[in-house]
Motif scaffolding. Structure first.
Motif, PDB file in Angstrom:
ATOM      1  N   ASP A   1      -7.262   6.297  -6.212  1.00  0.00           N
ATOM      2  CA  ASP A   1      -7.286   4.841  -6.035  1.00  0.00           C
ATOM      3  C   ASP A   1      -8.232   4.183  -7.032  1.00  0.00           C
ATOM      4  O   ASP A   1      -8.853   3.166  -6.728  1.00  0.00           O
TER       5      ASP A   1
ATOM      6  N   ARG B   1       0.824  -1.204   0.000  1.00  0.00           N
ATOM      7  CA  ARG B   1       0.000   0.000   0.000  1.00  0.00           C
ATOM      8  C   ARG B   1       0.860   1.257   0.000  1.00  0.00           C
ATOM      9  O   ARG B   1       0.557   2.230  -0.698  1.00  0.00           O
TER      10      ARG B   1
ATOM     11  N   SER C   1       1.474   6.613  -6.855  1.00  0.00           N
ATOM     12  CA  SER C   1       0.395   7.512  -7.270  1.00  0.00           C
ATOM     13  C   SER C   1       0.755   8.964  -6.978  1.00  0.00           C
ATOM     14  O   SER C   1       0.426   9.860  -7.741  1.00  0.00           O
TER      15      SER C   1
ATOM     16  N   GLU D   1       2.113   1.721  -3.476  1.00  0.00           N
ATOM     17  CA  GLU D   1       1.075   2.248  -4.348  1.00  0.00           C
ATOM     18  C   GLU D   1       0.871   3.741  -4.130  1.00  0.00           C
ATOM     19  O   GLU D   1       0.740   4.516  -5.080  1.00  0.00           O
ATOM     20  N   LEU D   2       0.837   4.153  -2.865  1.00  0.00           N
ATOM     21  CA  LEU D   2       0.652   5.571  -2.579  1.00  0.00           C
ATOM     22  C   LEU D   2       1.834   6.391  -3.060  1.00  0.00           C
ATOM     23  O   LEU D   2       1.655   7.504  -3.570  1.00  0.00           O
TER      24      LEU D   2
ATOM     25  N   ARG E   1      -5.171  -5.192  -8.912  1.00  0.00           N
ATOM     26  CA  ARG E   1      -4.102  -4.219  -8.777  1.00  0.00           C
ATOM     27  C   ARG E   1      -3.178  -4.351  -9.968  1.00  0.00           C
ATOM     28  O   ARG E   1      -2.434  -5.303 -10.090  1.00  0.00           O
TER      29      ARG E   1
END
Length: 423
Positions: free
Chosen positions: A401, A186, A193, A189-190, A344
């Motif tokens: 997201d 996570r 992004s 991913e953050l 994902r």
């Protein structure tokens, strides 16, 4: 009344789905139990045999792991389709062997719960037809049996939901990542992004600078030249003509400036809402655009902004590059219980079709549903998901997201779809 009826129908559909999933799980448990016994005996034999050959041990372990993976893939499909439990596919060999060694127990438990449902329904139905069998003082026995059957039916129905949840927890425990690994993913991913959002902001600034330089600035330069020539002219008629041209150039510059401002952020999005802003996009398009707006409530600001720019950029790309003659824009809402999968992915997967976005669309669905945006054109296809415009859209969507899908085979049609969580 309509809302309660819709909820009741969805509840029935979900109940039948869960029951079907447990029934299939009970059937597969019949295969998994002897398979687990045979695999356990084989592994125990090659590991405990004195002087066992490492090559033979590896062959047995590979065979057991391959069989366990096939069964685990079937279980993942069942969990996703019937029980609404989406399990990641990146599990390791040890986890899949342990999962298949114990999964059969929950399968048999699910079969026992379904059998209890049938027994409870049978005894509970005595309240409807059991009176015809009464002879003498048996009505007390029939009534007690019916009430006991209804109570058993109630408990068994609750057991269906409980076993379905246990199935998901068991699969996530052995096949899913650990809490630390999930947290690490996570964070990755953050971080990705956030970096994508920064790049998207820089790209947007460069685009605005290019539009101002190539459009408005050139108009203003021409306007200044016309006014200068008019001031220097000694001929009143020529000066008047130059002033008329300068006036037209100022109007054109104002139009270009409005276009740039509209592309930066349309005021109609805040003043009149998403539907009005998209209708304006359709009206300004040189090719026909059909808008299918299926939303009953206005999305929150961040979601409607990204949805607008997805549509606007997709329409612009179709006009400039696809050679399309017709466009269809569709917006719908997917509620939390529609079973949208949590996939994902990041980037393009194959030529002509791509998926970009970050990773918790399924989690967001459980909280508040998804806003689904789809733009389809009848152009020549071949759009590159890694191209500048589509990559910028993917970054915008990933910041929420969400997920961006691009399907554009050679020859068309091209479909750009975005799934935006509505938390």
């Amino acid at each position: 009344m309509g809302t309660s009826g819709s909820l009741l129908r969805r509840g029935w559909r979900r109940g039948w789905r869960l029951a079907g999933g447990l029934l299939i799980g009970a059937c597969t448990a019949v295969v998994e139990l002897p398979g687990a016994a045979v695999a356990g005996a084989a592994l125990l034999g090659v590991r405990a045999w004195p002087g066992g050959r490492p090559a033979a041990r590896r062959r047995v372990e590979r065979a057991v792991t391959a069989g366990a993976r096939r069964l685990a893939e079937a279980e993942r499909g069942r969990l996703s389709r019937f029980l609404g439990q989406d399990i990641a596919a990146d599990y390791d060999d040890s986890g899949v062997r342990q999962y298949m060694a114990v999964r059969w127990s929950l399968g048999l438990l699910g079969g026992l719960v379904l059998a209890s449902v049938a027994v409870g329904a049978g005894y509970g139905s005595l309240l409807l037809w059991g009176w015809f069998l009464i002879s003498g003082g048996e009505w007390m026995t029939i009534t007690a049996s019916a009430i006991g059957g209804l109570f058993l039916l109630f408990l068994a129905l609750q057991g269906i939901v409980g076993v379905a949840l246990l199935e998901g927890q068991l699969a996530r425990h052995f096949l899913g990542p650990s809490p630390q690994e999930a947290l690490r993913r996570r964070i990755d991913e953050l971080s990705a992004s956030r970096a994508g959002v920064v790049d998207a902001v820089h790209d947007e600034r460069r685009r605005i600078e290019r539009d101002l330089h190539d459009g408005v600035q050139q108009r203003l330069v021409a306007l200044g030249m016309l006014l200068g020539r008019a001031r220097r002219s000694q001929d009143p008629d020529k000066a008047r003509t130059l002033l008329v041209q300068a006036h037209e150039e100022s109007r054109a510059a104002l139009t270009d400036l409005r276009e740039v401002a509209w592309r930066v952020y349309p005021t109609a999005l805040d003043e009149a809402g998403l539907r009005a802003a998209l209708e304006t996009v359709a009206e300004r398009s040189p090719i026909p655009v059909r808008l299918e707006y299926g939303l009953t409530a206005e999305p929150e600001e961040a979601v409607r902004t990204v949805a607008y720019f997805v549509v606007a950029e997709a329409v612009t790309n179709a006009i400039k590059h696809a050679g399309a003659e017709h466009l269809t824009v569709a917006l719908t809402r997917s509620d939390a219980d529609t079973g949208v999968a949590d996939t994902r992915v990041a980037g393009a997967r194959k030529a002509g079709a791509g998926v970009a976005g970050a990773g918790v669309a399924g989690e967001a669905t459980a909280r508040g549903g998804l806003l689904l945006v789809r733009v389809t054109d009848d152009g020549k296809g071949g759009a590159d998901p890694a191209g500048g415009g589509l990559l910028g859209l993917a970054r915008r969507v990933a910041a929420l997201d969400g997920r961006l899908r691009v399907a554009s085979p050679p020859g068309g049609p091209t479909t750009i779809g975005a799934e935006l969580p509505c938390a």
